[in-house]
Scaffold this motif. Structure first.
Motif, PDB file in Angstrom:
ATOM      1  N   THR A 115       0.831  -1.204   0.000  1.00  0.00           N
ATOM      2  CA  THR A 115       0.000   0.000   0.000  1.00  0.00           C
ATOM      3  C   THR A 115       0.864   1.251   0.000  1.00  0.00           C
ATOM      4  OG1 THR A 115      -1.695  -1.195   1.218  1.00  0.00           O
ATOM      5  CG2 THR A 115      -1.865   1.193   1.191  1.00  0.00           C
ATOM      6  N   LEU A 116       1.934   1.219   0.778  1.00  0.00           N
ATOM      7  CA  LEU A 116       2.848   2.360   0.835  1.00  0.00           C
ATOM      8  C   LEU A 116       3.504   2.597  -0.519  1.00  0.00           C
ATOM      9  CD1 LEU A 116       4.091   4.497   2.658  1.00  0.00           C
ATOM     10  CD2 LEU A 116       5.889   2.865   3.233  1.00  0.00           C
ATOM     11  N   LEU A 117       3.894   1.548  -1.181  1.00  0.00           N
ATOM     12  CA  LEU A 117       4.498   1.670  -2.508  1.00  0.00           C
ATOM     13  C   LEU A 117       3.500   2.220  -3.521  1.00  0.00           C
ATOM     14  CD1 LEU A 117       6.939   1.145  -4.316  1.00  0.00           C
ATOM     15  CD2 LEU A 117       6.026  -1.146  -4.724  1.00  0.00           C
ATOM     16  N   GLU A 118       2.264   1.719  -3.502  1.00  0.00           N
ATOM     17  CA  GLU A 118       1.237   2.212  -4.415  1.00  0.00           C
ATOM     18  C   GLU A 118       0.923   3.685  -4.150  1.00  0.00           C
ATOM     19  OE1 GLU A 118      -1.940  -0.487  -3.710  1.00  0.00           O
ATOM     20  OE2 GLU A 118      -1.031  -2.111  -4.877  1.00  0.00           O
ATOM     21  N   GLY A 163       2.960   5.868  -2.906  1.00  0.00           N
ATOM     22  CA  GLY A 163       4.118   6.620  -3.389  1.00  0.00           C
ATOM     23  C   GLY A 163       4.093   6.835  -4.888  1.00  0.00           C
ATOM     24  N   LEU A 164       3.538   5.900  -5.621  1.00  0.00           N
ATOM     25  CA  LEU A 164       3.440   6.049  -7.078  1.00  0.00           C
ATOM     26  C   LEU A 164       2.302   6.971  -7.490  1.00  0.00           C
ATOM     27  CD1 LEU A 164       4.037   2.341  -8.160  1.00  0.00           C
ATOM     28  CD2 LEU A 164       5.608   4.264  -8.440  1.00  0.00           C
ATOM     29  N   ILE A 165       1.193   6.914  -6.777  1.00  0.00           N
ATOM     30  CA  ILE A 165      -0.001   7.674  -7.154  1.00  0.00           C
ATOM     31  C   ILE A 165      -0.029   9.081  -6.563  1.00  0.00           C
ATOM     32  CG2 ILE A 165      -2.518   7.728  -6.907  1.00  0.00           C
ATOM     33  CD1 ILE A 165      -2.450   4.692  -7.140  1.00  0.00           C
ATOM     34  N   SER A 166       0.518   9.269  -5.370  1.00  0.00           N
ATOM     35  CA  SER A 166       0.377  10.555  -4.666  1.00  0.00           C
ATOM     36  C   SER A 166       0.926  11.768  -5.424  1.00  0.00           C
ATOM     37  CB  SER A 166       0.974  10.476  -3.269  1.00  0.00           C
ATOM     38  OG  SER A 166       2.364  10.259  -3.337  1.00  0.00           O
ATOM     39  N   PRO A 167       2.079  11.723  -6.097  1.00  0.00           N
ATOM     40  CA  PRO A 167       2.531  12.933  -6.799  1.00  0.00           C
ATOM     41  C   PRO A 167       1.528  13.402  -7.859  1.00  0.00           C
ATOM     42  CG  PRO A 167       4.343  11.379  -6.637  1.00  0.00           C
ATOM     43  CD  PRO A 167       3.104  10.670  -6.160  1.00  0.00           C
TER      44      PRO A 167
END
Length: 198
Positions: free
Chosen positions: A20-23, A25-29
């Motif tokens: 979830t943290l990795l996903e 990190g990819l979507i948040s910017p």
């Protein structure tokens, strides 16, 4: 006893903690940039709406003779002061015309000599702004007189709300422009433009 590496790799492959943290990190910017862009566009729409409301109220007051040119500028500045307190600037343009059909057009040629369709020596024209020379833009600066059409334009410029403008290739400032045209009340006879010949 030492376990084979394959056992550790198998356990690592099945482990879902941190996905979830990795996903995120990819979507948040992209998500954050989109929200800031929407906020910036919404604020520009708000600026345009406020500017239009102030301009239309000032134009109505000026059309009935309540405000002169200096008072109109002061009124607009006073109404926009809350927005301008955030390093904003406001500019106002006022031009008056004889009638609606002449707004933004050159002075009317009444007697046209060759070459036709453009002003040249020997042509006669209506000196709509009364300056004694032919002008490609016929409006007079200011509020004009009775029954004249006045074109108003107010532009507000200020720094953007979010610093993401450079990432999207936008300028560091945003501006909103409002325009309106109002016919002055017929409190007197409208002066007819003078015909001049060169």
């Amino acid at each position: 006893m030492i376990r084979p590496i394959a056992t550790y790799l198998g356990r690592l492959r099945r482990d879902r903690r941190g996905a979830t943290l990795l996903e995120f990190g990819l979507i948040s910017p992209v998500l954050i940039l989109s929200i800031m862009g929407i906020g910036d566009l919404a604020y520009q729409s708000y600026l345009r709406s406020v500017t239009r409301g102030v301009l239309e109220k000032a134009a109505r007051s000026a059309s009935v003779g309540t405000l002169n040119s200096t008072q109109l500028d002061a009124y607009i500045e006073a109404q926009m002061s809350a927005i301008n307190s955030k390093n904003g600037t406001t500019s106002t343009t006022k031009k008056s015309y004889y009638n609606f059909s002449r707004v933004g057009k050159p002075e009317k040629i009444t007697t046209d000599t060759a070459p036709l369709g453009s002003y040249n020596t020997g042509d006669c024209y209506e000196d709509a702004n009364g300056n004694g020379s032919y002008d490609a833009t016929s409006g007079s600066t200011g509020l004009g007189g009775a029954d004249d059409i006045v074109y108003y334009e107010v532009t507000v410029s200020m720094p953007r709300m979010f610093p993401m403008a450079k990432l999207l290739g936008w300028s560091a400032t945003q501006s909103a422009t409002a325009t309106t045209m109002v016919r002055n009340q017929p409190w007197a006879n409208q002066s007819t433009p003078t015909i001049r010949c060169s």
